[in-house]
Scaffold this active site. Structure first.
Site, PDB file in Angstrom:
ATOM      1  N   THR A  62      -0.848  -2.685  10.711  1.00 35.01           N
ATOM      2  CA  THR A  62      -1.543  -2.767   9.419  1.00 35.01           C
ATOM      3  C   THR A  62      -0.676  -3.556   8.511  1.00 35.01           C
ATOM      4  OG1 THR A  62      -2.393  -0.596   9.569  1.00 35.01           O
ATOM      5  CG2 THR A  62      -2.532  -1.552   7.440  1.00 35.01           C
TER       6      THR A  62
ATOM      7  N   THR B  64       0.883  -1.186   0.000  1.00 32.26           N
ATOM      8  CA  THR B  64       0.000   0.000   0.000  1.00 32.26           C
ATOM      9  C   THR B  64       0.915   1.228   0.000  1.00 32.26           C
ATOM     10  OG1 THR B  64      -0.208  -0.148   2.414  1.00 32.26           O
ATOM     11  CG2 THR B  64      -1.982  -1.076   1.095  1.00 32.26           C
TER      12      THR B  64
END
Lengths: 383, 383
Positions: free
Chosen positions: B179, B146
């Site tokens: 995350t 990401t």
């Protein structure tokens, strides 16, 4: 007006030379009586500065004649020499004022781990004593500033009696308490046990619920001094409400002046099973760096609110959570709610409501956004 | 090499169009056997994404045939529709691969609160299946990025068997977990109970002890899949050590690529009464924004270390604490130690040692500095 708004108090603020830039750095607040009842609340950090350890001893008697406050150095983590310096400060003030050292509270704020320049501080106490005035509250409030951009004062006056105060604090602001010093005064005739009760009730819902950066200081002290000069003993509830109002006003001023902040964020947790749950969730949201960055970017990122709620032990069901940002319910039942484009975040105050749908209790925690200015202010030099 | 370093695995990574910028965003990892034992650890955040809730069900059987991973959307806080989407993803992969849906784990990462574009994701699963290769590990690792600037892979090979893996994660990195998505594979012949034991032991001292920004994600998943294709069953200790080494290596890569970070900070707590105390103190130091700003400014501000230690419940006496920064004991016995000017902070890695002088236990927590770049990256757009 500050600490001299109430009758029976004088104060002074001077530049003693503790700060290298020559700004005011020493304040003196004296209770001229007839009473000298007092109460105090100090940081719950287990690493306590020397002045905090000293003032805790002073407060045991419930009597405080005067408070010496200095900025320009926290006198924290300074070992036995640091404690001796605090003691010498109290003795000097006692000598000049003709009081007992054990009735002199001391507060310090500034860099941790550096001894104070006693060759400047002790003469400064004499200079300040010579300038004591019933109008000195403003100067005292100015002298305790560190990274504060403005000084903070507040006054509530009712029938025949007054509660006033001053505060400093801009960084290391978190519950229990913050890098802040607060002196409150009243001319009401109230004993120390009542002062203590009113002060603890007030700090619990005001200073303990502002959390600018999650960092707990070694020096925080809140003192409440009563002179009795107004010769009025108010009803407890009325008095406690005045103390709470002054604490609330000063706490709001601290948040609005927090280091580098661009937004003041009101985190309101509603429908919690218990008040403790509401406070735990509020603190978790208030300390979430990612959310604080998003608010800085005026992004109503409710996913970061939910991820913060999810780290707590509070009673809630994930699919019953609702979140409103500035009045728009952007999250409903744990999922997408109203259009986030509707959220107007242009203004300084941001209001986040987290609905736990688990009861009827509520709590409000105030915090700030996380900004590049905060990083700059806390990385460019030691403080 | 990544997840295809071990025999018995194939993988693919493609651009399915989930990310608007056209970057790779869908990965598929398939266990080609003969065994398909598996274990997993997911976020302890109580707000769990749909793929986490699904994969928890999959893991109950101890068998995973394949993993579908997407970047470009977290599918968190998306309600029943989000769960249906995850389920449809597993069914699609099962259909294409000829396996049972309940053996297909699903992982998603990206923005919270947005439904995935299933019209792109489902055809993407077919495309990825068509490109499965024993050399596809690298492409799979790239497709799960990401805000990662580099993809992360690691491999340990011993006599006759291998443990390899891939990871993604750059922000919202905190214990329990971060995350991050991690898929580990091995060709050792190990049952799911043993995989589970080795994986939990490894994550506890690796991924659970990196804490970049104190924020806990809704999507974290670590999977360990065993194919048995190497036809070797290693000794438990040897196998567990290989799993730990791969997790440690991947964890280090996550810290080194954390959003906006300029420094990697190793917080080592020594002489703690218990390991839990050491971890609590390490986390408190690692989460102190003021300290993280100071490190960014190359300021060896040990006072902020002490103020962080003081907020914990760990066993220690304030006047017995010692702190070293990059080998210089700047704080001794709770006060000023060696000259802070001696501390060289020019390099990326910073080593803080906090000596609690209360026992013999130790723990290491890794974190990063807090920078204006972190603020920018997390305020300039939703992520």
């Amino acid at each position: 007006m500050s600490v001299t708004a109430a009758k029976g108090f004088s104060a002074a603020g001077i530049a003693a030379g503790i700060k290298e830039n020559g700004n005011p750095d020493l304040a003196l607040v004296v209770n001229t009586g007839p009473r000298r009842a007092a109460a105090g609340v100090v940081t719950s950090n287990r690493v306590k500065a020397a002045p905090v350890l000293w003032s805790e001893q002073v407060l045991k008697s419930g009597q405080v004649s005067a408070v010496v406050l200095n900025s320009g150095g926290a006198n924290a983590c300074t070992g036995p020499k640091g404690f001796q310096d605090t003691h010498a400060t109290a003795e000097k003030a006692a000598d000049v004022l003709g009081r007992a050292p054990i009735e002199i509270a001391v507060c310090s704020t500034g860099l941790i781990g550096v001894l104070l320049p006693m060759d400047k501080l002790l003469p400064g106490v004499e200079t300040a004593a010579a300038q004591l005035s019933e109008h000195g509250g403003e100067k005292a409030a100015i002298a305790i500033k560190t990274t504060d951009t403005v000084h903070k004062t507040s006054v509530v006056t009712t029938d025949g009696w007054t509660v006033g105060g001053m505060a400093k604090g801009a960084g290391m602001l978190a519950p229990g308490l913050a890098t802040m010093l607060v002196v409150l005064t009243t001319d009401a005739d109230v004993d120390s046990a009542t002062l203590d009760k009113a002060l603890r009730a007030a700090t619990k819902v005001t200073f303990d619920r502002i959390d600018s950066d999650g960092c707990m200081s070694t020096n925080d002290t809140v003192l409440l001094l009563a002179s009795g000069a107004g010769e009025v003993t108010p009803e407890y509830e009325e008095f406690a409400e005045a103390v709470r109002a002054v604490c609330d006003d000063l706490g709001q001023q601290l948040i609005r002046d927090a280091e580098g902040a661009g937004k003041d964020i009101k985190v309101e947790v509603i429908n919690a099973a218990t008040e403790d749950d509401a406070v735990e969730v509020g603190r978790s949201i208030a300390r979430n760096n990612l959310l604080k960055c998003a608010i800085h970017g005026e992004d109503p990122n409710w996913g970061r609110v939910l991820s913060a709620i999810g780290t707590t032990g509070a009673a809630f069901e994930p699919d019953q959570l609702n979140v409103a940002i500035n009045g728009v319910w952007v999250c409903k039942n744990g999922g997408v709610g109203e259009d986030r484009e509707k959220v107007d975040m242009r203004y300084r105050e941001v209001h986040i409501v987290a609905d736990l749908a688990a009861g009827a209790e509520t709590a409000v925690i105030w915090t700030n956004d996380l900004t590049a200015d905060y990083v700059h202010e806390n990385s460019a030099y030691s403080s």
